[in-house]
Enzyme design. Structure first.
Site, PDB file in Angstrom:
ATOM      1  N   GLU A 196       0.834  -1.210   0.000  1.00  0.00           N
ATOM      2  CA  GLU A 196       0.000   0.000   0.000  1.00  0.00           C
ATOM      3  C   GLU A 196       0.873   1.267   0.000  1.00  0.00           C
ATOM      4  O   GLU A 196       0.601   2.215  -0.725  1.00  0.00           O
ATOM      5  CB  GLU A 196      -0.950  -0.020   1.206  1.00  0.00           C
ATOM      6  CG  GLU A 196      -2.046  -1.080   1.024  1.00  0.00           C
ATOM      7  CD  GLU A 196      -2.946  -1.223   2.235  1.00  0.00           C
ATOM      8  OE1 GLU A 196      -2.405  -1.445   3.342  1.00  0.00           O
ATOM      9  OE2 GLU A 196      -4.164  -1.108   2.099  1.00  0.00           O
ATOM     10  N   GLU A 232      -3.852  -9.786   3.537  1.00  0.00           N
ATOM     11  CA  GLU A 232      -4.632  -9.525   4.751  1.00  0.00           C
ATOM     12  C   GLU A 232      -5.734 -10.552   4.994  1.00  0.00           C
ATOM     13  O   GLU A 232      -6.044 -10.881   6.142  1.00  0.00           O
ATOM     14  CB  GLU A 232      -5.259  -8.128   4.697  1.00  0.00           C
ATOM     15  CG  GLU A 232      -4.270  -6.978   4.823  1.00  0.00           C
ATOM     16  CD  GLU A 232      -3.607  -6.572   3.518  1.00  0.00           C
ATOM     17  OE1 GLU A 232      -3.716  -7.305   2.525  1.00  0.00           O
ATOM     18  OE2 GLU A 232      -2.963  -5.510   3.503  1.00  0.00           O
TER      19      GLU A 232
END
Ligand code: NAI
Length: 704
Positions: free
Chosen positions: A111, A131
């Site tokens: 990210e 995740e």
């Protein structure tokens, strides 16, 4: 210039270099994102800087979030992360920011990387949004920026299923701008990144969040296909479906998409599922720690291996060695059995090639590590032997005596027995300290669990080597004591016992299987018995007949099916019928089989509800687990959870049987067990003393 301890700013002519230095994996601990931003802002303010490179020190870029922080946020001990805002500010930098990726740029690492204007990547690096593997979704714009850079289809694949991709796929998708071939060497990556940054000074640049090119005319079928795949392969899990919605939201305006991602992330973060999966994540690290075996204990080098028996298990075990690049001798009794074993290995590898996991050349490279033979030639040279012959004590002792006579003194002699006494097997040798259990699970080339069974004489060095070997073979190794069935099979024994008792008392095969399937198991207990082979279980029971306590009820149906030649899937009939595609249907004969097997036993037939099916099967597991925890067969409750998650397909999002019991509440579990004790007697259902103590004192397994 040092901005804080974790992130450093330096210069190479007109290029500023921001180095993240938070060993071991540059996790995004508090201070790291802030440090990156303040370095970038400082560089941006310096008129002589023309472009900025962000790079990780050591073996990796940012490997991900600091997972412990999530727990603190849920507990209200830490503020929610401001990473999304920080990444937007990085993106706002007026000078080109080049992210240089190597090692594993995962989760928050990717990210952050997507907040740069450009990305270069080491040829052997990996990027991913894993995740979902801990019950979460990306929470700092991953679901919004990844579709903008790599396209919706790949973004779905990465965010919904959590699998990483390599540099080639990342480059082809547009996620990275250049691959730098640097053989993993940090210096070369930096040089490549600086060269790229010099070119970038003259390139047009845009903020990732402003890009919309890949969001136009998106085929809606990508989303429905991702939902279907998630339902099929991540059944029961919430996060993958939340990830689909969040990626879909990227089609909207960036700010709205970010809001939706945040809401979904927070829902996942506070869900029981992420707690369970984070428990398992840390559990996998905990099980590697053995209190009386410190880092100072020496390990043996494993350069060559041998496996005795090329049946179901031996072939799979040999594949593990070949996959790890360890030459392995595979010994059988005769050429026919050997050929059969080798053909199975070949066809397993060929399936992997067809599925695109590797190419034919790689298959041949792996096959070349396996030396099939019918003699003990070369055994004097190997560092570990795994015995995987039929499950019979006399045969195992004979094989171990033969191995003792030929193997070098430092060779580890391991048995893959599922139930037999390791000490008795060791007694057939003059080196019981070198004897250990290496209990793999079927199919051994696929299942991640390895129970390392410690006999009373097994040396610390042998245990330490076995645990390290497990890691090398890409297994999760869990230490177990030498109790009948060790951890997993001792527990599964009572679980399968209850499933059969329920059948004898009036539940149907389908009710029993579907209840446990709906709970989240990959299959129900009777389906599992049919898959493993009713003949296999029967053989194990023959070996242990002398251990049965007279007068205690024991299940009757499986033995009856065995006598009828119904061995399960392999004979197309067991508790269910199977077609040639192994699809099960109800067998109308079963009620008659049950009536016949239980005739005259006075078992009352009744309608049994699903909650009783569930509680009897699961609490039998929990009660037995509590006993073996107290006996020291398992070191910690989490070891039991890891065994069940990796060896018995316990639903990942429920955290394992002990975590599940804790989440139900131990007083409630105990009360139910006491009810069963009243109905079925103390021999089967006496509550484990540890469970009783914990339930009465407000304790939990997770703290034991
Ligand atoms: P299997 O029947 O498929 O294979 C056993 C093989 O050993 C046969 O091919 C046989 O020819 C060979 N063999 C027998 N004596 C031998 C000798 N003296 N030298 C060389 N080869 C010999 O059995 P399977 O299922 O592979 O089981 C092997 C062991 O693994 C057993 O102890 C079993 O309890 C254990 N195990 C089995 C699991 C399963 O799901 N099948 C799971 C975990 C452990």
């Amino acid at each position: 210039m040092v901005v804080n301890e974790l992130v450093k700013l330096s210069r190479r002519d007109e290029i500023a270099i921001v180095t993240i230095d938070n060993p071991p994996v540059n996790a995004l601990s508090p201070g790291v994102p802030e440090g990156i931003l303040s370095c970038i802002e400082e560089a941006a303010a310096n008129g002589s800087v023309k472009a900025i490179v962000v790079i990780g020190a050591g073996t990796t870029f940012i490997a991900g979030a600091d997972i412990r922080e999530f727990g603190k946020i849920v507990a209200g001990e830490a503020a929610a992360s401001n990473l999304p805002e920080i990444i937007c500010k990085i993106e706002d930098c007026p000078k080109p920011v080049v992210m240089a990726l190597h090692g594993t740029a995962f989760g928050g690492g990717l990210e952050v990387a997507m907040g740069g204007h450009f990305r270069v990547m080491a040829a052997d690096g990996l990027v991913g949004q894993p995740e979902v593997k801990i019950g979460l979704i990306p929470g700092a714009g991953g679901t919004q920026r990844l579709p903008r850079l790599a396209g919706i289809e790949l973004a779905l694949e990465m965010c919904v299923f959590g699998e990483p991709i390599g540099a080639k796929a990342a480059f082809e998708s547009g996620l990275v701008n250049r691959i730098i071939d640097c053989n993993g060497r940090e210096g070369d990556l930096l040089e490549g990144a600086i060269a790229f940054a010099r070119e970038a000074i003259h390139k047009p640049m845009s903020k990732t969040r402003d890009r919309r090119g890949k969001l136009k005319d998106v085929d809606p079928r990508y989303f429905s296909a991702a939902i279907d795949k998630a339902n099929a392969t991540r059944r029961g899990q919430v996060a993958p479906l939340e990830a689909v919605d969040a990626v879909e939201a990227s089609i909207r305006l960036f700010d709205r998409g970010m809001e939706m991602e945040r809401e979904a992330f927070v829902r996942c973060l506070h869900s029981p599922q992420s707690k369970a999966m984070i428990h398992a994540f840390f559990g996998e690290r905990t099980v590697a720690k053995i209190p009386d075996i410190g880092k100072d204990v020496q390990t043996y080098k494993i350069r060559k291996a041998a496996v005795v028996g090329a049946g179901t298990m031996g072939g799979g075990i040999a594949m593990n060695y070949a996959n790890a690049g360890i030459p392995v001798i595979l010994k059988e009794t005769d050429q026919k059995a050997l050929d059969k074993g080798i053909n199975t290995i070949r066809s397993n590898y060929a399936n992997s090639v067809r599925k695109g996991r590797f190419d034919w050349a790689e298959m041949e490279r792996r096959m070349a590590f396996i030396t099939p033979q019918t003699t003990y030639d070369g055994f004097e040279d190997v560092d570990v032997v795994t015995e995987a012959v039929f499950e019979g004590m006399e045969l195992k002792k004979q094989v171990f005596a033969e191995l003792d006579a030929i193997a070098k003194p430092t060779c580890i002699l391991a048995s893959n027995t599922s139930t037999l006494d390791i000490d008795e097997i060791a007694s057939a040798t003059k080196r019981p300290q070198m004897v250990v259990g290496h209990h793999f699970f079927s199919p051994a080339n696929v299942m991640r669990l390895l129970e390392v069974v410690r006999g009373k004489a097994t040396s610390k060095e042998v245990i330490a080597t076995s645990m390290a070997l497990g890691k090398k073979l890409k297994k999760v190794a869990v230490l177990a004591g030498n109790s009948r069935g060790f951890i997993g099979n001792r527990m599964v024994h009572v679980y399968l016992r209850e499933a059969q008792f329920l059948l004898e008392e009036g539940a149907t095969v389908e009710e029993i299987n579907s209840t446990l399937y709906d709970f989240g198991f990959a299959m129900g207990p009777l389906a599992m018995t049919d898959l493993a082979g009713i003949d296999v279980g029967w053989r194990i029971r023959q070996e242990s007949k002398h251990l049965e306590k007279p007068g205690v009820r024991r299940p009757m149906i499986a033995d009856k099916l065995y006598e009828m030649g119904r061995y399960g899937q392999k004979t197309f009939r067991g508790f269910s019928r199977y077609d040639t595609h192994r699809v099960a249907t109800a067998d109308p004969e079963i009620p008659h089989v049950v009536a016949e097997a239980t005739a005259g036993m006075g078992i009352e037939q009744r309608k049994i509800d699903r909650s009783e099916i569930l509680d009897r099967c699961l609490y039998a597991l929990v009660n037995e687990a509590a006993k073996l925890l107290e006996e020291g067969v398992a070191l910690r409750a989490v070891d039991i959870d890891i065994v069940y998650l990796n060896g018995y397909a316990f639903p990942a999002w429920r955290g394992g049987p002990m975590f599940y019991a804790d989440s139900v509440g131990l007083p409630q579990v105990l009360a139910r067990i006491e009810e069963f004790e009243k109905q079925h007697g103390s021999d089967l259902w006496a509550p484990a003393p540890l469970l009783k103590r914990l339930a009465e004192s407000g304790g939990k397994f997770s703290a034991s």
